[in-house]
Structure formats: structure tokens, C-alpha cells
Design a protein around this motif. Structure first.
Motif, PDB file in Angstrom:
ATOM      1  N   VAL A 166       0.856  -1.197   0.000  1.00  0.00           N
ATOM      2  CA  VAL A 166       0.000   0.000   0.000  1.00  0.00           C
ATOM      3  C   VAL A 166       0.887   1.240   0.000  1.00  0.00           C
ATOM      4  CG1 VAL A 166      -1.830   1.223   1.230  1.00  0.00           C
ATOM      5  CG2 VAL A 166      -1.753  -1.276   1.278  1.00  0.00           C
ATOM      6  N   GLU A 167       0.733   2.078  -1.027  1.00  0.00           N
ATOM      7  CA  GLU A 167       1.614   3.237  -1.203  1.00  0.00           C
ATOM      8  C   GLU A 167       1.584   4.184  -0.002  1.00  0.00           C
ATOM      9  OE1 GLU A 167       2.284   7.061  -4.106  1.00  0.00           O
ATOM     10  OE2 GLU A 167       1.000   5.443  -4.783  1.00  0.00           O
ATOM     11  N   GLU A 168       0.416   4.483   0.530  1.00  0.00           N
ATOM     12  CA  GLU A 168       0.306   5.403   1.660  1.00  0.00           C
ATOM     13  C   GLU A 168       1.046   4.867   2.882  1.00  0.00           C
ATOM     14  OE1 GLU A 168      -0.467   8.664   3.951  1.00  0.00           O
ATOM     15  OE2 GLU A 168      -0.705   8.448   1.791  1.00  0.00           O
TER      16      GLU A 168
ATOM     17  N   ARG B 271       3.669   2.920   2.797  1.00  0.00           N
ATOM     18  CA  ARG B 271       5.105   3.054   2.516  1.00  0.00           C
ATOM     19  C   ARG B 271       5.587   4.466   2.804  1.00  0.00           C
ATOM     20  NH1 ARG B 271       3.775   0.104  -2.178  1.00  0.00           N
ATOM     21  NH2 ARG B 271       3.882   2.019  -3.384  1.00  0.00           N
ATOM     22  N   ARG B 272       4.823   5.461   2.357  1.00  0.00           N
ATOM     23  CA  ARG B 272       5.213   6.861   2.595  1.00  0.00           C
ATOM     24  C   ARG B 272       5.237   7.184   4.081  1.00  0.00           C
ATOM     25  NH1 ARG B 272       2.077   9.427  -2.039  1.00  0.00           N
ATOM     26  NH2 ARG B 272       0.412   8.678  -0.733  1.00  0.00           N
TER      27      ARG B 272
END
Length: 182
Positions: free
Chosen positions: A30-32, A34-35
Motif C-alpha cells: 500500500v503506497e500510503e 510506505r510513505r
């Protein structure tokens, strides 16, 4: 940081372990997540270095300027990201706290974090209240909630919400401990 060496080393280990786990969370699908994990890893490792006992390492005054630049940039990034979610506001406050502590340490290089009895400065008090409240709130969120279906299956280490909450809780506790030495 001032205080008994054993407590200081435990704080360093706690922050470094939190930073290392956040690096593992950066592998999430999930990109969010990771950030967010990247921001939290920066905070964990930064806090670990900042908490090193003064007897072990006394960084040059210029090192605090690097801290201010790195965490100032992290604060700007969190401010930009706050448009999409409230959790980024927490990252903004955390980055601001790191900038504040770095400026305080640069102003008192011989003391390495203490105000030598100067009392609670105007900025330290509100930051202490915020992070103490955050610790209580995030600690309450760790209390297990019984779900009828047992909840969704978890894919891997990067997608374990209870571990991410525990990581955030430990960094919040460490921030309170560091602010208490201000």
C-alpha cells in the motif's frame, strides 16, 4: 540527553528498533503505508541519534544545523501531505519537535539537552502536552477489539496495523522522555 546511561541507552535502542521496523513497513503493498513508514523511519533513527548519551558522542554544533535542515524539510513535506490526511499533522508536529530540540541542543552544546533549571520553556510545555496526549490516545488504540469475523487476513510485516501503532506509541513515549530533558 541527560539522565542515567541505562535509560538513555534503552531510549536509543527503542528508537532504533522503531526506525528499523518502519524500514520493514516500507515494503508494504500500500503506497500510503510506505510513505508514512518512511517518515516514521526517519523520525525513529533521528531520535536514536539525538538520544545518544553526551559521554559517548558530542556532535559538533554544525551537526545540529543538519538536523534542523533535515527535519525542517520533513516538516514541510508533512505540511504538504497534511492536505490528504490528519495523520500527517502528527508528523508535522513530530518534525517540528525534532527541529526545536536540535535548535535547543545547538544553543547549549555543553549541556547537550538540558536547560539547567531554566524551567519549562514556552514551546516545550505544549509539545509535552501534545505528545503525552498522543501517547495516551495511541496506547488506548492498542487495546484489542473483538471483531465478529476475526478481521481481515494480514499479508505481511508491513501491513500489521497493531505493530505500526506500537511503533508510533514507542516513538511518542521516546519524544516525551526527550522533551522532559529539555
Amino acid at each position: 540527553m541527560h539522565g542515567p546511561n541505562s535509560i538513555t541507552w534503552l531510549l536509543v535502542a527503542l528508537c532504533a528498533a522503531s526506525g528499523a521496523y518502519c524500514v520493514l513497513r516500507m515494503r508494504s503493498g500500500v503506497e500510503e503505508q510506505r510513505r508514512t513508514a518512511g517518515s516514521e523511519a526517519l523520525m525513529g533513527f533521528g531520535m536514536a541519534v539525538m538520544a545518544l548519551p553526551a559521554a559517548v558522542v558530542t556532535p559538533p554544533r554544525a551537526a545540529w544545523a543538519v538536523y534542523v535542515a533535515v527535519f525542517g524539510a520533513a516538516a514541510l513535506r508533512a505540511l504538504w501531505a497534511a492536505r490528504s490526511g490528519a495523520h500527517h499533522l502528527h508528523h508535522l508536529v513530530g518534525a517540528f519537535a525534532m527541529v526545536y530540540m536540535a535548535v535547543a541542543m545547538a544553543a547549549r552544546p555543553g549541556e547537550h539537552a538540558g536547560h539547567a533549571g531554566a524551567g519549562t520553556p514556552l514551546v516545550t510545555g505544549p509539545l509535552l502536552l501534545y505528545f503525552a496526549g498522543y501517547v495516551l490516545w495511541s496506547g488506548a488504540r492498542l487495546v484489542p477489539v473483538t471483531m465478529a469475523g476475526g478481521g481481515p487476513p494480514v499479508a505481511g510485516w508491513g501491513d500489521r496495523p497493531e505493530l505500526a501503532r506500537a511503533c508510533r506509541l514507542s516513538m511518542g513515549i521516546a519524544t516525551v522522555a526527550m522533551l522532559l530533558t529539555m
